[in-house]
Design an enzyme around this catalytic site. Structure first.
Site, short mmCIF file in Angstrom:
data_model
loop_
_atom_site.label_atom_id
_atom_site.label_comp_id
_atom_site.label_asym_id
_atom_site.label_seq_id
_atom_site.Cartn_x
_atom_site.Cartn_y
_atom_site.Cartn_z
N ILE A 197 10.17 -1.02 11.24
CA ILE A 197 9.72 -2.38 11.55
C ILE A 197 10.91 -3.21 12.05
O ILE A 197 10.80 -3.96 13.02
CB ILE A 197 9.06 -3.05 10.32
CG1 ILE A 197 7.77 -2.32 9.96
CG2 ILE A 197 8.78 -4.53 10.58
CD1 ILE A 197 7.08 -2.82 8.70
N GLY A 200 16.22 -4.45 5.54
CA GLY A 200 15.60 -3.22 6.04
C GLY A 200 15.70 -3.16 7.55
O GLY A 200 14.86 -2.58 8.23
N GLY A 220 7.93 -6.08 2.85
CA GLY A 220 8.05 -4.84 2.08
C GLY A 220 7.04 -4.78 0.95
O GLY A 220 6.83 -5.76 0.24
N HIS A 272 -2.30 -7.74 -0.12
CA HIS A 272 -2.12 -6.81 1.01
C HIS A 272 -2.24 -5.40 0.44
O HIS A 272 -1.24 -4.74 0.15
CB HIS A 272 -0.77 -7.01 1.69
CG HIS A 272 -0.47 -5.89 2.64
ND1 HIS A 272 -1.19 -5.66 3.79
CD2 HIS A 272 0.45 -4.89 2.60
CE1 HIS A 272 -0.73 -4.59 4.40
NE2 HIS A 272 0.26 -4.09 3.68
N ARG A 306 -5.63 -7.51 12.51
CA ARG A 306 -6.52 -6.34 12.62
C ARG A 306 -7.98 -6.78 12.51
O ARG A 306 -8.85 -6.30 13.24
CB ARG A 306 -6.21 -5.35 11.49
CG ARG A 306 -4.91 -4.59 11.65
CD ARG A 306 -4.52 -3.92 10.34
NE ARG A 306 -3.39 -3.01 10.51
CZ ARG A 306 -2.68 -2.51 9.51
NH1 ARG A 306 -2.98 -2.82 8.25
NH2 ARG A 306 -1.68 -1.68 9.74
N ASN A 333 10.67 -1.53 -6.61
CA ASN A 333 10.78 -2.66 -5.71
C ASN A 333 11.10 -3.95 -6.44
O ASN A 333 11.79 -4.82 -5.91
CB ASN A 333 9.52 -2.80 -4.87
CG ASN A 333 9.58 -1.84 -3.69
OD1 ASN A 333 10.42 -1.99 -2.83
ND2 ASN A 333 8.75 -0.81 -3.71
N ARG A 347 1.92 4.23 -8.74
CA ARG A 347 1.98 2.84 -8.26
C ARG A 347 2.93 2.01 -9.14
O ARG A 347 3.67 1.16 -8.65
CB ARG A 347 0.56 2.26 -8.28
CG ARG A 347 0.48 0.91 -7.61
CD ARG A 347 -0.95 0.42 -7.50
NE ARG A 347 -0.97 -0.95 -7.04
CZ ARG A 347 -0.83 -1.32 -5.78
NH1 ARG A 347 -0.67 -0.41 -4.85
NH2 ARG A 347 -0.84 -2.60 -5.45
N ASP A 388 -3.08 -7.74 8.51
CA ASP A 388 -4.49 -7.54 8.14
C ASP A 388 -5.37 -8.54 8.90
O ASP A 388 -6.44 -8.20 9.40
CB ASP A 388 -4.67 -7.73 6.63
CG ASP A 388 -3.70 -6.86 5.85
OD1 ASP A 388 -3.78 -5.63 5.96
OD2 ASP A 388 -2.83 -7.42 5.14
P1 NAX Z 1 11.25 2.14 6.88
O1 NAX Z 1 11.35 3.09 5.75
O2 NAX Z 1 11.28 2.62 8.28
O3 NAX Z 1 12.41 1.04 6.74
C1 NAX Z 1 12.71 0.43 5.53
C2 NAX Z 1 14.19 0.14 5.56
O4 NAX Z 1 14.51 -0.63 4.41
C3 NAX Z 1 15.05 1.41 5.51
O5 NAX Z 1 15.93 1.42 6.60
C4 NAX Z 1 15.78 1.30 4.17
O6 NAX Z 1 17.08 1.83 4.21
C5 NAX Z 1 15.77 -0.21 3.98
N1 NAX Z 1 15.97 -0.63 2.59
C6 NAX Z 1 15.52 -0.03 1.45
N2 NAX Z 1 15.94 -0.71 0.37
C7 NAX Z 1 16.67 -1.75 0.83
C8 NAX Z 1 17.38 -2.80 0.19
N3 NAX Z 1 17.42 -2.89 -1.14
N4 NAX Z 1 18.02 -3.70 0.96
C9 NAX Z 1 17.98 -3.61 2.30
N5 NAX Z 1 17.34 -2.62 2.97
C10 NAX Z 1 16.69 -1.71 2.24
O7 NAX Z 1 9.94 1.28 6.58
P2 NAX Z 1 9.14 0.31 7.56
O8 NAX Z 1 8.09 1.07 8.26
O9 NAX Z 1 10.10 -0.47 8.37
O10 NAX Z 1 8.37 -0.61 6.50
C11 NAX Z 1 9.07 -1.52 5.68
C12 NAX Z 1 8.17 -2.05 4.59
O11 NAX Z 1 7.08 -2.76 5.15
C13 NAX Z 1 7.54 -0.98 3.70
O12 NAX Z 1 7.61 -1.40 2.34
C14 NAX Z 1 6.10 -0.95 4.16
O13 NAX Z 1 5.23 -0.47 3.15
C15 NAX Z 1 5.88 -2.40 4.46
N6 NAX Z 1 4.75 -2.77 5.29
C16 NAX Z 1 4.10 -3.92 4.99
C17 NAX Z 1 3.05 -4.39 5.75
C18 NAX Z 1 2.37 -5.66 5.39
O14 NAX Z 1 1.36 -5.97 6.05
N7 NAX Z 1 2.80 -6.47 4.42
C19 NAX Z 1 2.54 -3.61 6.90
C20 NAX Z 1 3.54 -2.68 7.45
C21 NAX Z 1 4.39 -1.95 6.44
O15 NAX Z 1 3.68 -0.83 5.99
#
Ligand code: NAX
Length: 348
Positions: A37, A32, A151, A208, A183, A126, A119, A180
């Site tokens: 991120i 990603g 993710g 999470h 925060r 995923n 959900r 978390d």
């Molecule tokens: P974005 O949507 O900006 O970026 C995600 C990227 O992953 C995209 O560029 C997409 O093309 C890529 N992607 C999708 N499927 C893929 C695959 N099979 N192989 C490789 N790349 C792939 O999301 P972003 O804000 O960067 O967040 C990424 C993930 O972090 C999300 O699932 C989000 O929910 C999660 N988070 C988790 C957190 C935690 O505390 N565990 C907090 C922050 C964030 O919300």
């Protein structure tokens, strides 16, 4: 290899590095990488914020095919930073390629929750991604690879990853609750009007998600018990839900989800794992349960942990009162439900 014109001057940089940096480069895979991120994370890793200014790194970036073009622009920017610790960058849309010999893997990429999506749809979408990536880590990563899943749903994605990587120790695959945790520390410091460095032994239990349990029963502020310095009603009714829903608060203000703070948390999670937690303190990591605190073995659950010598260990012997037990069990039940919904995807 670098693909931007500036990056092609890598050979010259290398000769400078060879005189000042003697460590062997490590390979760091980031999935990603073209997302928000990723954009915050890559530059911190490349700058040496993860393993220090004397540790050269090779970045191996994974994206979906349509995002590779934009990712190329990020690669150009990485080159334009002329980071001394960055040896090279490669990109791919194949997990097998991106994870080849990886020493560390930041699994950030995931399928976002779309409009009207349940959900369970998110879990299944995923699950397929992390099944494939688990298999690729199993077959291609360095045998000592350390993995953080960012993710969402992060805990369960980590579980799927490890179940599909039977040749790796499940303890090598963790999930992020450090955001978390951070925060929780920051909100407590703000409430008690102290620097964050004066807050210790906060922890996040469980998932999470909004069922997570931010626990202050063992925390201290300036050396004294935290719960003697804040109102218990504030802790139970305001603080706990606010930590758990902080992500939504950021979205409401910024119009986008947490990115820089999430990248920072991922980096700190991995750095503490490798280099150790602060003396006298602990952190929170979602890891496979060893049965501690009544959490079923194998469930990827966030615990208070200390890290030392490159290994993490659950903090043992903490007293759990009935208030905490109820919350620790609620978040445990949610994780069991998530696990049961994707059970059929578990390999081997
Ligand atoms: P974005 O949507 O900006 O970026 C995600 C990227 O992953 C995209 O560029 C997409 O093309 C890529 N992607 C999708 N499927 C893929 C695959 N099979 N192989 C490789 N790349 C792939 O999301 P972003 O804000 O960067 O967040 C990424 C993930 O972090 C999300 O699932 C989000 O929910 C999660 N988070 C988790 C957190 C935690 O505390 N565990 C907090 C922050 C964030 O919300």
């Amino acid at each position: 290899m670098f693909e931007s014109p500036r990056c092609q001057s890598g050979k010259r940089l290398m000769s400078i590095r060879e005189t000042s940096i003697m460590k062997k480069p490590v390979r760091i895979a980031v999935t990603g990488a073209g997302g928000q991120i990723g954009y915050a994370l890559l530059f911190r890793i490349a700058a040496g914020d993860f393993l220090g200014p004397d540790q050269p790194v090779r970045l191996q970036l994974l994206e979906v095919t349509p995002a590779l073009k934009a990712l190329q622009g990020v690669v150009m920017e990485l080159g334009d930073c002329a980071f001394h610790t960055l040896v090279d960058v490669s990109t791919s849309d194949q997990a097998d390629v991106a994870f080849k010999d990886a020493d560390f893997a930041f699994l950030v990429g995931a399928k976002p929750r779309g409009p009207g999506m349940e959900r369970s749809d998110l879990l299944l979408g995923n699950a397929e991604i992390f099944r494939v990536q688990g298999r690729a880590l199993n077959d291609h990563a360095a045998r000592g690879v350390r993995v953080i899943v960012v993710g969402n749903p992060a805990n369960t994605n980590a579980l799927i990853t490890s179940r599909n990587a039977p040749d790796l120790d499940a303890r090598q695959i963790t999930a992020m609750t450090r955001l978390d945790h951070n925060r929780a520390v920051a909100l407590l410091a703000a409430k008690t009007n102290v620097p964050v460095a004066d807050v210790h032994r906060v922890c996040i239990w469980g998932n999470h998600s909004t069922t997570q349990f931010p626990d202050l029963h063992h925390a201290s502020v300036s050396g004294k018990p935290a719960l003697q310095q804040v109102d218990v009603a504030w802790y139970q009714q305001e603080y706990i839900p606010r930590v758990a829903k902080r992500g939504a608060e950021v979205i409401a203000a910024r119009g986008a989800s947490s990115a820089a703070s999430a990248a920072n948390a991922a980096l700190e999670h991995m750095r503490d794992w490798v280099l150790g937690t602060r003396a006298g303190d602990w952190t929170s990591m979602a890891i496979p349960s060893d049965g501690s605190y009544g959490i079923p073995k194998g469930l990827v659950y966030s615990f208070p942990v200390t890290c030392n010598g490159g290994k993490y260990e659950i903090v043992s012997g903490l007293e759990v009162n009935s208030f905490s037990r109820e919350r620790m069990d609620a978040t445990r039940r949610e994780l069991e439900e998530e696990r049961d919904a994707i059970q059929h995807l578990f390999g081997g």
